[in-house]
Design a protein around this motif. Structure first.
Motif, PDB file in Angstrom:
ATOM      1  N   VAL A 268      -3.049 -11.676   7.977  1.00 49.22           N
ATOM      2  CA  VAL A 268      -2.080 -10.756   7.379  1.00 49.22           C
ATOM      3  C   VAL A 268      -1.324 -11.465   6.259  1.00 49.22           C
ATOM      4  CG1 VAL A 268      -0.047  -9.321   7.792  1.00 49.22           C
ATOM      5  CG2 VAL A 268      -1.829  -9.483   9.523  1.00 49.22           C
ATOM      6  N   ILE A 269      -1.245 -10.813   5.116  1.00 48.41           N
ATOM      7  CA  ILE A 269      -0.472 -11.332   3.972  1.00 48.41           C
ATOM      8  C   ILE A 269       0.642 -10.335   3.683  1.00 48.41           C
ATOM      9  CG2 ILE A 269      -0.519 -11.852   1.501  1.00 48.41           C
ATOM     10  CD1 ILE A 269      -3.759 -12.040   3.319  1.00 48.41           C
ATOM     11  N   VAL A 270       1.845 -10.833   3.489  1.00 43.65           N
ATOM     12  CA  VAL A 270       3.005  -9.988   3.188  1.00 43.65           C
ATOM     13  C   VAL A 270       3.566 -10.394   1.837  1.00 43.65           C
ATOM     14  CG1 VAL A 270       5.309  -9.289   3.898  1.00 43.65           C
ATOM     15  CG2 VAL A 270       3.558  -9.706   5.626  1.00 43.65           C
ATOM     16  N   ALA A 271       3.815  -9.416   0.991  1.00 41.90           N
ATOM     17  CA  ALA A 271       4.435  -9.663  -0.313  1.00 41.90           C
ATOM     18  C   ALA A 271       5.687  -8.810  -0.424  1.00 41.90           C
ATOM     19  CB  ALA A 271       3.463  -9.325  -1.442  1.00 41.90           C
ATOM     20  N   GLU A 272       6.796  -9.426  -0.766  1.00 43.59           N
ATOM     21  CA  GLU A 272       8.044  -8.696  -0.990  1.00 43.59           C
ATOM     22  C   GLU A 272       8.250  -8.503  -2.483  1.00 43.59           C
ATOM     23  OE1 GLU A 272      11.605  -9.071   1.454  1.00 43.59           O
ATOM     24  OE2 GLU A 272      10.663 -10.857   2.279  1.00 43.59           O
ATOM     25  N   ALA A 273       8.547  -7.268  -2.880  1.00 42.16           N
ATOM     26  CA  ALA A 273       8.721  -6.924  -4.287  1.00 42.16           C
ATOM     27  C   ALA A 273       9.968  -6.064  -4.450  1.00 42.16           C
ATOM     28  CB  ALA A 273       7.485  -6.186  -4.796  1.00 42.16           C
ATOM     29  N   PRO A 274      11.156  -6.647  -4.331  1.00 40.67           N
ATOM     30  CA  PRO A 274      12.398  -5.863  -4.395  1.00 40.67           C
ATOM     31  C   PRO A 274      12.509  -5.072  -5.696  1.00 40.67           C
ATOM     32  CG  PRO A 274      12.846  -8.124  -3.689  1.00 40.67           C
ATOM     33  CD  PRO A 274      11.423  -8.076  -4.149  1.00 40.67           C
ATOM     34  N   GLY A 275      12.854  -3.790  -5.550  1.00 44.28           N
ATOM     35  CA  GLY A 275      13.066  -2.947  -6.720  1.00 44.28           C
ATOM     36  C   GLY A 275      11.834  -2.210  -7.211  1.00 44.28           C
ATOM     37  N   PHE A 276      10.659  -2.447  -6.621  1.00 46.04           N
ATOM     38  CA  PHE A 276       9.425  -1.792  -7.058  1.00 46.04           C
ATOM     39  C   PHE A 276       9.149  -0.578  -6.182  1.00 46.04           C
ATOM     40  CE2 PHE A 276       9.100  -5.908  -8.866  1.00 46.04           C
ATOM     41  CZ  PHE A 276       8.185  -5.875  -9.903  1.00 46.04           C
ATOM     42  N   ASP A 277       8.701   0.531  -6.790  1.00 40.51           N
ATOM     43  CA  ASP A 277       8.266   1.668  -5.988  1.00 40.51           C
ATOM     44  C   ASP A 277       6.846   1.431  -5.497  1.00 40.51           C
ATOM     45  OD1 ASP A 277       6.529   2.245  -8.107  1.00 40.51           O
ATOM     46  OD2 ASP A 277       7.795   3.825  -8.924  1.00 40.51           O
ATOM     47  N   ALA A 278       6.331   2.360  -4.667  1.00 39.92           N
ATOM     48  CA  ALA A 278       5.019   2.139  -4.049  1.00 39.92           C
ATOM     49  C   ALA A 278       3.913   2.018  -5.100  1.00 39.92           C
ATOM     50  CB  ALA A 278       4.716   3.273  -3.069  1.00 39.92           C
ATOM     51  N   HIS A 279       3.955   2.867  -6.146  1.00 39.22           N
ATOM     52  CA  HIS A 279       2.925   2.808  -7.179  1.00 39.22           C
ATOM     53  C   HIS A 279       2.955   1.465  -7.904  1.00 39.22           C
ATOM     54  CE1 HIS A 279       0.902   6.697  -7.331  1.00 39.22           C
ATOM     55  NE2 HIS A 279       2.054   7.281  -7.035  1.00 39.22           N
ATOM     56  N   SER A 280       4.147   0.985  -8.229  1.00 43.77           N
ATOM     57  CA  SER A 280       4.268  -0.298  -8.934  1.00 43.77           C
ATOM     58  C   SER A 280       3.825  -1.451  -8.042  1.00 43.77           C
ATOM     59  CB  SER A 280       5.716  -0.508  -9.393  1.00 43.77           C
ATOM     60  OG  SER A 280       6.112   0.504 -10.303  1.00 43.77           O
ATOM     61  N   VAL A 281       4.170  -1.375  -6.752  1.00 41.31           N
ATOM     62  CA  VAL A 281       3.726  -2.421  -5.830  1.00 41.31           C
ATOM     63  C   VAL A 281       2.202  -2.459  -5.787  1.00 41.31           C
ATOM     64  CG1 VAL A 281       3.645  -3.112  -3.403  1.00 41.31           C
ATOM     65  CG2 VAL A 281       5.816  -2.420  -4.418  1.00 41.31           C
ATOM     66  N   GLU A 282       1.570  -1.268  -5.694  1.00 37.89           N
ATOM     67  CA  GLU A 282       0.111  -1.226  -5.636  1.00 37.89           C
ATOM     68  C   GLU A 282      -0.503  -1.809  -6.902  1.00 37.89           C
ATOM     69  OE1 GLU A 282      -3.484   2.069  -5.142  1.00 37.89           O
ATOM     70  OE2 GLU A 282      -1.746   2.460  -6.405  1.00 37.89           O
ATOM     71  N   ARG A 283       0.006  -1.408  -8.066  1.00 40.61           N
ATOM     72  CA  ARG A 283      -0.613  -1.805  -9.332  1.00 40.61           C
ATOM     73  C   ARG A 283      -0.341  -3.276  -9.679  1.00 40.61           C
ATOM     74  NH1 ARG A 283       1.472  -1.625 -14.555  1.00 40.61           N
ATOM     75  NH2 ARG A 283       3.321  -0.556 -13.777  1.00 40.61           N
ATOM     76  N   LEU A 284       0.894  -3.721  -9.476  1.00 42.78           N
ATOM     77  CA  LEU A 284       1.288  -5.039  -9.948  1.00 42.78           C
ATOM     78  C   LEU A 284       1.169  -6.147  -8.899  1.00 42.78           C
ATOM     79  CD1 LEU A 284       4.480  -3.987 -11.946  1.00 42.78           C
ATOM     80  CD2 LEU A 284       2.212  -4.472 -12.852  1.00 42.78           C
ATOM     81  N   VAL A 285       1.103  -5.749  -7.622  1.00 42.36           N
ATOM     82  CA  VAL A 285       1.103  -6.754  -6.551  1.00 42.36           C
ATOM     83  C   VAL A 285      -0.151  -6.643  -5.686  1.00 42.36           C
ATOM     84  CG1 VAL A 285       2.377  -7.694  -4.581  1.00 42.36           C
ATOM     85  CG2 VAL A 285       3.627  -6.729  -6.529  1.00 42.36           C
ATOM     86  N   THR A 286      -0.332  -5.473  -5.048  1.00 41.79           N
ATOM     87  CA  THR A 286      -1.427  -5.335  -4.086  1.00 41.79           C
ATOM     88  C   THR A 286      -2.792  -5.519  -4.734  1.00 41.79           C
ATOM     89  OG1 THR A 286      -0.055  -3.760  -2.857  1.00 41.79           O
ATOM     90  CG2 THR A 286      -2.378  -3.865  -2.289  1.00 41.79           C
ATOM     91  N   ALA A 287      -3.050  -4.794  -5.819  1.00 40.40           N
ATOM     92  CA  ALA A 287      -4.380  -4.847  -6.449  1.00 40.40           C
ATOM     93  C   ALA A 287      -4.732  -6.262  -6.924  1.00 40.40           C
ATOM     94  CB  ALA A 287      -4.465  -3.839  -7.598  1.00 40.40           C
TER      95      ALA A 287
END
Length: 570
Positions: free
Chosen positions: A47-66
């Motif tokens: 399991v990998i966890v990334a915290e991205a304060p201030g990002f919405d779900a779409h931004s998290v997916e595009r800029l972090v998850t992908a």
């Protein structure tokens, strides 16, 4: 704090998902005696966890998850990669093939994450979760907290957690309902503007004063830290910020069904550990703690678990407290040992996802009665029942990169399945919630000499960013620097964020509204992916195992799929 977030997502998010969506396995061949007598262990998970304060779900997916998924694809021994992107955070779960070298895979994953970290936006924190046994249940305990000061209880639980964590064979400990202690330094925007202090100068001064390992200092010492400025007079931290040491809001709310505040602990065994031996050692340790006066009780591993969902207001704790008497009435006999656990939604409009644990011993008839009563409770949605004798479960997953089209197909599939006599419920897991959309005016940012990530950094600071720690005996109290509204709920309101200060290079500031358009939009509160494709899940509760074939036939014949769109069953 970091370990608490990882454990919480592992135990409540990933753990609950694994329980609710366990793939149906084919029985072993009749002539394979060895396989039948010694079933293979469940595949290991990372399991990998990334915290991205201030990002919405779409931004998290595009800029972090992908980007992280792309870095992890092709990992040795990788069978499946799944992810969930939510406001402020992402969870990526790697399922390995049976017999894979887990230590090698974890080491390779850590190396790839370190390389991918450099391409992520500033302020994103990525961590590898603990090496938990994928096939072993957690040992859970409850501490009644209604008569104990939150900070005193936190310190007592901290000592207990350290003792548990030091026990051989323990991977991690998670606490739901614990209010950790922190020092919050909250900048007063008017004072900052008047004094002309740059936020980076303040942050740098605090990090240097507190050091990497923490400092044995008082709140007065923090207030006396000098912030470098170009002016002739020294400016101290207390001149432009408030400083308070207090119990922080919990990341997860917990209540007993009788309304009492509680803390629920879950202890996860290390992969490869002898679970029975570890449990025996831990039971003895917890018994000693109870004998010393802490109000602690164990939760039976066979306790039925019910997953619920309700709408939540701005205070999830108050929502859960208001729900307990309604659930007690619905369950009739008011079992005193029943507990409720609910992670705080990261989006203000997201529903409260609740785990209700009942006393053990409920048979199929009793669970059917509970289900009937909960169905008549206004505002409560029953997602699943996990217990011996509970209806079997099935997950239908629509793989479609077009999120809206995939949602429509999933809704159609749920409607088709719900009409079948062998299906007790069918529900799409693609929640929409009012989410803040922040569209930056890049020309305006450039005119002010601000980088493109200036607004993201301001949102990170509004949520609060760690700048060090105070050492108080054996306790390490995290120090948080925040700029803007102190109430986390306000960070989801357009009118509050409009005045969020964006620091300028000269020490001044400009409001966020001057460089961005801020509005509420109905967007997904969670975006899931499977093997690099977007996935929309439909949760099915069946009357019996035989209903699965009827569901598959109905979906194949009655749900039209565009080219490239797939429906898979787990």
């Amino acid at each position: 704090m970091r370990r608490q977030v990882i454990a919480l997502l592992l135990g409540i998010g990933v753990g609950a998902g694994a329980l609710a969506c366990t793939p149906t396995k084919a029985p072993p061949p009749a002539d394979d005696v060895a396989q039948a007598s010694a079933p293979a262990l469940a595949p290991a998970k990372i399991v990998i966890v990334a915290e991205a304060p201030g990002f919405d779900a779409h931004s998290v997916e595009r800029l972090v998850t992908a980007p992280l998924e792309e870095a992890l694809a092709g990992l040795p021994g990788l069978d499946r990669i799944e992810s969930a992107s939510r406001p402020d955070a992402a969870t990526i779960t790697l399922t390995l093939t049976r017999g894979a070298h887990v230590e090698q895979a974890r080491a390779e994953a850590l190396q790839r994450l370190a390389g991918a970290q450099r391409s992520l936006p500033e302020g994103i924190d990525v961590a590898l979760g603990p090496d938990v046994a994928a096939d072993a249940p957690a040992l859970r305990f409850v501490v009644r907290a209604d008569a104990i000061d939150p900070i005193a209880l936190h310190r007592r639980l901290g000592a207990l957690t350290r003792a548990i964590q030091a026990t051989p064979g323990v991977a991690t400990v998670e606490l739901c309902g614990d209010r950790h202690e922190q020092v919050e330094i909250r900048v007063v925007p008017d004072a900052q503007r008047a004094l002309g202090v740059a936020t980076r100068s303040l942050e740098t001064a605090l990090r240097e004063a507190l050091g990497l390992g923490g400092a044995r200092a008082s709140l007065e010492d923090i207030g006396s830290v000098v912030v470098p400025t170009a002016g002739p007079s020294p400016i101290l931290v207390r001149d432009l910020a408030t400083i308070a040491q207090e119990a922080a809001p919990p990341t997860c709310e917990a209540r007993a069904l009788d309304g009492a505040a509680i803390v629920v602990g879950a202890i996860w065994p290390l992969r490869g550990a002898q679970a029975a031996e570890v449990e025996g050692t831990l039971r003895a340790l917890l018994h000693e703690e109870r004998s010393a006066g802490i109000p602690l009780e164990l939760i039976d591993a066979d306790a039925p678990t019910i997953l619920l969902e309700v709408a939540a207001d701005e205070d999830p704790g108050a929502s859960l407290a208001a729900l307990t008497p309604r659930l007690a009435d619905a369950l009739g006999d008011r079992p005193a040992s029943a507990t409720l656990e609910a992670p705080r939604p990261r989006d203000a409009g997201a529903p409260l996802e609740i785990t209700l644990r009942l006393p053990p011993g409920s048979d199929a008839a009793a669970l059917a009665s509970v289900e009937e009563r909960l169905a008549r409770t206004p505002g409560v949605v029953l997602r699943d029942i996990i217990a011996p004798g509970a209806p079997p479960r099935l997950r239908l997953r629509v793989l479609d990169d077009d999120l809206e089209r995939g949602r429509q197909i999933a809704e159609r599939a749920a409607s088709v399945a719900a009409a079948l006599p062998g299906v007790r419920s069918a529900r799409t897991r693609a929640p929409l919630a009012p989410t803040l959309s922040i569209k930056l005016d890049r020309e305006r940012l450039a005119a002010l000499g601000l980088p493109a990530n200036a607004a993201t950094r301001a949102l990170t600071l509004a949520h609060g960013t760690p700048v060090g720690a105070l050492l108080d005996g054996d306790e390490r109290v995290e120090v948080i620097l925040g700029v803007g509204p102190a109430d986390p709920g306000k960070l989801r309101r357009p009118e509050a964020l409009a005045s969020l200060p964006i620091p300028l290079a000269d020490g001044g500031a400009v409001d966020l509204a001057a460089v961005a358009e801020i509005r509420l939009e109905a967007t997904p509160s969670e975006i899931t992916r499977s093997d690099l494709r977007r996935a929309i899940d439909v949760e099915l509760r069946l009357a019996d195992e035989g209903a699965r074939a009827a569901v598959e036939r109905a979906i194949a014949s009655d749900v039209e799929l565009p080219p490239g769109v797939l429906v898979v069953f787990d």
